[in-house]
Design a protein around this motif. Structure first.
Motif, PDB file in Angstrom:
ATOM      1  N   GLN A  49       1.114  -1.386  -0.206  1.00 35.01           N
ATOM      2  CA  GLN A  49       0.258  -0.133   0.589  1.00 35.01           C
ATOM      3  C   GLN A  49       0.613   1.254   0.230  1.00 35.01           C
ATOM      4  OE1 GLN A  49      -2.410  -1.502   3.319  1.00 35.01           O
ATOM      5  NE2 GLN A  49      -4.214  -1.007   2.234  1.00 35.01           N
ATOM      6  N   LEU A  50       2.100   1.824   0.401  1.00 33.60           N
ATOM      7  CA  LEU A  50       2.620   2.288   0.758  1.00 33.60           C
ATOM      8  C   LEU A  50       3.315   2.862  -0.536  1.00 33.60           C
ATOM      9  CD1 LEU A  50       4.168   2.005   4.857  1.00 33.60           C
ATOM     10  CD2 LEU A  50       2.406   3.363   3.477  1.00 33.60           C
ATOM     11  N   PHE A  51       4.226   1.480  -0.978  1.00 35.95           N
ATOM     12  CA  PHE A  51       4.901   1.560  -2.204  1.00 35.95           C
ATOM     13  C   PHE A  51       3.982   2.126  -2.648  1.00 35.95           C
ATOM     14  CE2 PHE A  51       5.614  -0.152  -6.377  1.00 35.95           C
ATOM     15  CZ  PHE A  51       6.640   0.752  -6.268  1.00 35.95           C
ATOM     16  N   ILE A  52       2.279   2.141  -3.420  1.00 35.73           N
ATOM     17  CA  ILE A  52       1.614   2.768  -4.792  1.00 35.73           C
ATOM     18  C   ILE A  52       1.205   4.005  -3.572  1.00 35.73           C
ATOM     19  CG2 ILE A  52      -0.755   2.255  -5.687  1.00 35.73           C
ATOM     20  CD1 ILE A  52      -0.180  -1.051  -5.532  1.00 35.73           C
ATOM     21  N   GLN A  53       0.974   3.719  -3.077  1.00 37.30           N
ATOM     22  CA  GLN A  53       0.884   5.189  -2.632  1.00 37.30           C
ATOM     23  C   GLN A  53       2.045   6.538  -2.744  1.00 37.30           C
ATOM     24  OE1 GLN A  53      -0.338   5.567   1.700  1.00 37.30           O
ATOM     25  NE2 GLN A  53      -1.173   7.744   1.707  1.00 37.30           N
ATOM     26  N   ASN A  54       3.386   6.402  -2.207  1.00 40.17           N
ATOM     27  CA  ASN A  54       4.363   6.806  -2.487  1.00 40.17           C
ATOM     28  C   ASN A  54       4.543   7.285  -4.170  1.00 40.17           C
ATOM     29  OD1 ASN A  54       4.684   7.381   0.230  1.00 40.17           O
ATOM     30  ND2 ASN A  54       5.728   5.307   0.325  1.00 40.17           N
ATOM     31  N   ARG A  55       4.107   5.734  -4.909  1.00 42.33           N
ATOM     32  CA  ARG A  55       4.826   5.600  -6.012  1.00 42.33           C
ATOM     33  C   ARG A  55       4.083   6.600  -7.013  1.00 42.33           C
ATOM     34  NH1 ARG A  55       9.200   5.363  -9.735  1.00 42.33           N
ATOM     35  NH2 ARG A  55       8.859   3.546 -11.903  1.00 42.33           N
ATOM     36  N   PHE A  56       2.922   6.091  -6.854  1.00 43.31           N
ATOM     37  CA  PHE A  56       1.457   6.660  -7.788  1.00 43.31           C
ATOM     38  C   PHE A  56       1.094   7.710  -7.076  1.00 43.31           C
ATOM     39  CE2 PHE A  56       2.792   2.061  -9.056  1.00 43.31           C
ATOM     40  CZ  PHE A  56       2.934   2.420 -10.080  1.00 43.31           C
ATOM     41  N   GLY A  57       0.538   8.149  -6.134  1.00 50.07           N
ATOM     42  CA  GLY A  57       0.184   9.150  -5.236  1.00 50.07           C
ATOM     43  C   GLY A  57      -1.370   8.843  -5.346  1.00 50.07           C
ATOM     44  N   VAL A  58      -1.559   7.545  -5.647  1.00 51.70           N
ATOM     45  CA  VAL A  58      -2.785   6.676  -5.058  1.00 51.70           C
ATOM     46  C   VAL A  58      -2.982   6.488  -4.015  1.00 51.70           C
ATOM     47  CG1 VAL A  58      -4.621   5.429  -6.389  1.00 51.70           C
ATOM     48  CG2 VAL A  58      -3.481   6.908  -7.951  1.00 51.70           C
ATOM     49  N   SER A  59      -4.061   5.820  -3.424  1.00 50.44           N
ATOM     50  CA  SER A  59      -4.122   5.560  -1.961  1.00 50.44           C
ATOM     51  C   SER A  59      -5.501   4.251  -2.241  1.00 50.44           C
ATOM     52  CB  SER A  59      -5.256   6.602  -0.729  1.00 50.44           C
ATOM     53  OG  SER A  59      -5.503   5.229   0.498  1.00 50.44           O
TER      54      SER A  59
END
Length: 57
Positions: free
Chosen positions: A2-12
Motif C-alpha cells: 500500500q505504501l509503495f503504491i501511494q508513494n510511487r503513484f500518489g494513489v491510495s
C-alpha cells in the motif's frame, strides 16, 4: 504494498483493491509448500526444470 503504491503513484488503495488488481493481472496467492530436505537428487532435478517465467509469460 500500500505504501509503495501511494508513494510511487500518489494513489491510495485498500488491501482488497490491491489484491483484486493483482489477481486481474494474473498473480495468484499460493501458500508455501514443504521443503525437500531429504529428497533424492533425481527428484530435485526434475523440479528444477520448471521455471516461474513459464507460468507468467
Amino acid at each position: 504494498m500500500q505504501l509503495f503504491i501511494q508513494n510511487r503513484f500518489g494513489v491510495s488503495m485498500s488491501r482488497t483493491g490491491i489484491l483484486r488488481m493483482l489477481y486481474r493481472m494474473g498473480f495468484r496467492y499460493q501458500r508455501s509448500g514443504y521443503k525437500l530436505v531429504k529428497a533424492n537428487a533425481a527428484y530435485i532435478s526434475f523440479f528444477d526444470t520448471f521455471s516461474l517465467t513459464k507460468h507468467f509469460c
